[in-house]
Design a protein around this motif. Structure first.
Motif, PDB file in Angstrom:
ATOM      1  N   LEU A 195       0.806  -1.211   0.000  1.00  0.00           N
ATOM      2  CA  LEU A 195       0.000   0.000   0.000  1.00  0.00           C
ATOM      3  C   LEU A 195       0.847   1.273   0.000  1.00  0.00           C
ATOM      4  CD1 LEU A 195      -2.899  -1.090   2.383  1.00  0.00           C
ATOM      5  CD2 LEU A 195      -2.806  -1.138  -0.113  1.00  0.00           C
ATOM      6  N   ALA A 196       2.156   1.108   0.058  1.00  0.00           N
ATOM      7  CA  ALA A 196       3.056   2.262  -0.023  1.00  0.00           C
ATOM      8  C   ALA A 196       3.687   2.367  -1.412  1.00  0.00           C
ATOM      9  CB  ALA A 196       4.146   2.142   1.044  1.00  0.00           C
ATOM     10  N   ALA A 197       3.095   1.721  -2.391  1.00  0.00           N
ATOM     11  CA  ALA A 197       3.659   1.677  -3.744  1.00  0.00           C
ATOM     12  C   ALA A 197       3.890   3.062  -4.332  1.00  0.00           C
ATOM     13  CB  ALA A 197       2.755   0.857  -4.662  1.00  0.00           C
ATOM     14  N   GLU A 198       2.984   3.988  -4.069  1.00  0.00           N
ATOM     15  CA  GLU A 198       3.123   5.333  -4.645  1.00  0.00           C
ATOM     16  C   GLU A 198       4.363   6.059  -4.133  1.00  0.00           C
ATOM     17  OE1 GLU A 198      -0.549   7.721  -5.834  1.00  0.00           O
ATOM     18  OE2 GLU A 198      -1.211   6.556  -4.100  1.00  0.00           O
ATOM     19  N   GLN A 199       4.836   5.674  -2.953  1.00  0.00           N
ATOM     20  CA  GLN A 199       6.027   6.311  -2.387  1.00  0.00           C
ATOM     21  C   GLN A 199       7.263   5.436  -2.583  1.00  0.00           C
ATOM     22  OE1 GLN A 199       3.872   7.535   1.494  1.00  0.00           O
ATOM     23  NE2 GLN A 199       5.679   8.850   1.312  1.00  0.00           N
ATOM     24  N   GLY A 200       7.219   4.551  -3.555  1.00  0.00           N
ATOM     25  CA  GLY A 200       8.369   3.712  -3.848  1.00  0.00           C
ATOM     26  C   GLY A 200       8.191   2.283  -3.381  1.00  0.00           C
ATOM     27  N   GLY A 201       7.290   2.064  -2.441  1.00  0.00           N
ATOM     28  CA  GLY A 201       6.966   0.710  -1.999  1.00  0.00           C
ATOM     29  C   GLY A 201       7.784   0.216  -0.831  1.00  0.00           C
ATOM     30  N   ASN A 202       7.154  -0.641  -0.035  1.00  0.00           N
ATOM     31  CA  ASN A 202       7.833  -1.294   1.090  1.00  0.00           C
ATOM     32  C   ASN A 202       8.513  -2.586   0.660  1.00  0.00           C
ATOM     33  OD1 ASN A 202       5.044  -0.382   3.120  1.00  0.00           O
ATOM     34  ND2 ASN A 202       7.007   0.640   3.073  1.00  0.00           N
ATOM     35  N   CYS A 203       8.210  -3.043  -0.534  1.00  0.00           N
ATOM     36  CA  CYS A 203       8.848  -4.239  -1.078  1.00  0.00           C
ATOM     37  C   CYS A 203       9.812  -3.802  -2.182  1.00  0.00           C
ATOM     38  CB  CYS A 203       7.798  -5.194  -1.634  1.00  0.00           C
ATOM     39  SG  CYS A 203       8.490  -6.652  -2.430  1.00  0.00           S
TER      40      CYS A 203
ATOM     41  N   PRO B 138      -0.847  -1.159  -5.693  1.00  0.00           N
ATOM     42  CA  PRO B 138      -1.924  -0.240  -6.074  1.00  0.00           C
ATOM     43  C   PRO B 138      -1.527   1.223  -5.865  1.00  0.00           C
ATOM     44  CG  PRO B 138      -2.419  -1.236  -3.955  1.00  0.00           C
ATOM     45  CD  PRO B 138      -1.168  -1.899  -4.467  1.00  0.00           C
ATOM     46  N   VAL B 139      -2.050   2.081  -6.733  1.00  0.00           N
ATOM     47  CA  VAL B 139      -1.811   3.526  -6.595  1.00  0.00           C
ATOM     48  C   VAL B 139      -3.148   4.235  -6.457  1.00  0.00           C
ATOM     49  CG1 VAL B 139       0.400   3.549  -7.817  1.00  0.00           C
ATOM     50  CG2 VAL B 139      -1.708   3.840  -9.100  1.00  0.00           C
ATOM     51  N   ASN B 140      -3.117   5.348  -5.777  1.00  0.00           N
ATOM     52  CA  ASN B 140      -4.299   6.177  -5.561  1.00  0.00           C
ATOM     53  C   ASN B 140      -5.471   5.352  -5.042  1.00  0.00           C
ATOM     54  OD1 ASN B 140      -5.651   8.564  -5.405  1.00  0.00           O
ATOM     55  ND2 ASN B 140      -6.149   8.667  -7.581  1.00  0.00           N
ATOM     56  N   LEU B 141      -5.173   4.448  -4.140  1.00  0.00           N
ATOM     57  CA  LEU B 141      -6.190   3.563  -3.575  1.00  0.00           C
ATOM     58  C   LEU B 141      -7.348   4.319  -2.910  1.00  0.00           C
ATOM     59  CD1 LEU B 141      -6.699   0.547  -3.421  1.00  0.00           C
ATOM     60  CD2 LEU B 141      -5.490   0.531  -1.249  1.00  0.00           C
ATOM     61  N   PRO B 142      -7.068   5.390  -2.165  1.00  0.00           N
ATOM     62  CA  PRO B 142      -8.183   6.100  -1.522  1.00  0.00           C
ATOM     63  C   PRO B 142      -9.250   6.595  -2.494  1.00  0.00           C
ATOM     64  CG  PRO B 142      -6.125   6.809  -0.565  1.00  0.00           C
ATOM     65  CD  PRO B 142      -5.777   5.953  -1.768  1.00  0.00           C
ATOM     66  N   SER B 143      -8.864   6.916  -3.732  1.00  0.00           N
ATOM     67  CA  SER B 143      -9.852   7.432  -4.683  1.00  0.00           C
ATOM     68  C   SER B 143     -10.853   6.373  -5.104  1.00  0.00           C
ATOM     69  CB  SER B 143      -9.163   8.013  -5.917  1.00  0.00           C
ATOM     70  OG  SER B 143      -8.608   6.969  -6.699  1.00  0.00           O
TER      71      SER B 143
END
Length: 151
Positions: free
Chosen positions: A60-68, A87-92
């Motif tokens: 869920l941190a993919a937009e910021q470069g990701g935790n993986c 996923p990106v822009n999940l909240p939308s």
């Protein structure tokens, strides 16, 4: 903005602890983010390689470069049979689905109260009884009655 970056020593200890747990997991969901910075890498390629084929990582941190280490924002990546979803822009996407679900729930609820086109309140019905707060000048909901001191 509640998260802060941790020291390199803490990162190493986290990596060691995570490695054995990640290898046994069927699904891993990561959410770590530091406001205004790249997301910390928590899952290395080595960790992903140790997972069973068919396992899934949702980053869920993919937009910021990701935790993986292997996450690609907006893509699904397969690594040795492990699916990594970024996923990106999940909240939308949430408001639409939440609104649809709420509308379906309200519609289903109202259908239990309407019979032959008229309102029918059956207080022997568990749903009607539990959701009706007041009726005919009386507090019908037991929890509200207790809170109001009208036992």
């Amino acid at each position: 903005g509640y998260a802060t970056e941790v020291s390199d020593a803490i990162k190493r200890r986290e990596q060691e602890m995570l490695h054995e747990h990640v290898a046994l997991s069927d699904i891993v969901i990561t959410t770590a983010a530091v406001p205004g910075k790249r997301a910390p890498v928590l899952l290395s390629e080595e960790m992903v390689s140790a997972m069973k084929p068919g396992a899934v990582i949702v980053d869920l941190a993919a937009e910021q470069g990701g935790n993986c280490e292997l996450t690609k924002a907006g893509e699904e990546v397969s690594h040795r049979g492990v699916m990594i979803i970024g996923p990106v822009n999940l909240p939308s996407s949430l408001p639409v689905h939440a609104s649809q679900m709420y509308a379906r729930n309200i519609s289903a609820f109202l259908m239990t109260l309407v019979k032959d086109g008229s309102l029918h309140l059956d207080f022997n019905d568990e749903i009607t009884s539990a959701t009706c707060v007041t009726h005919g000048g009386a507090i019908r909901n037991e929890q509200v009655r207790e809170l109001a001191g009208k036992e």
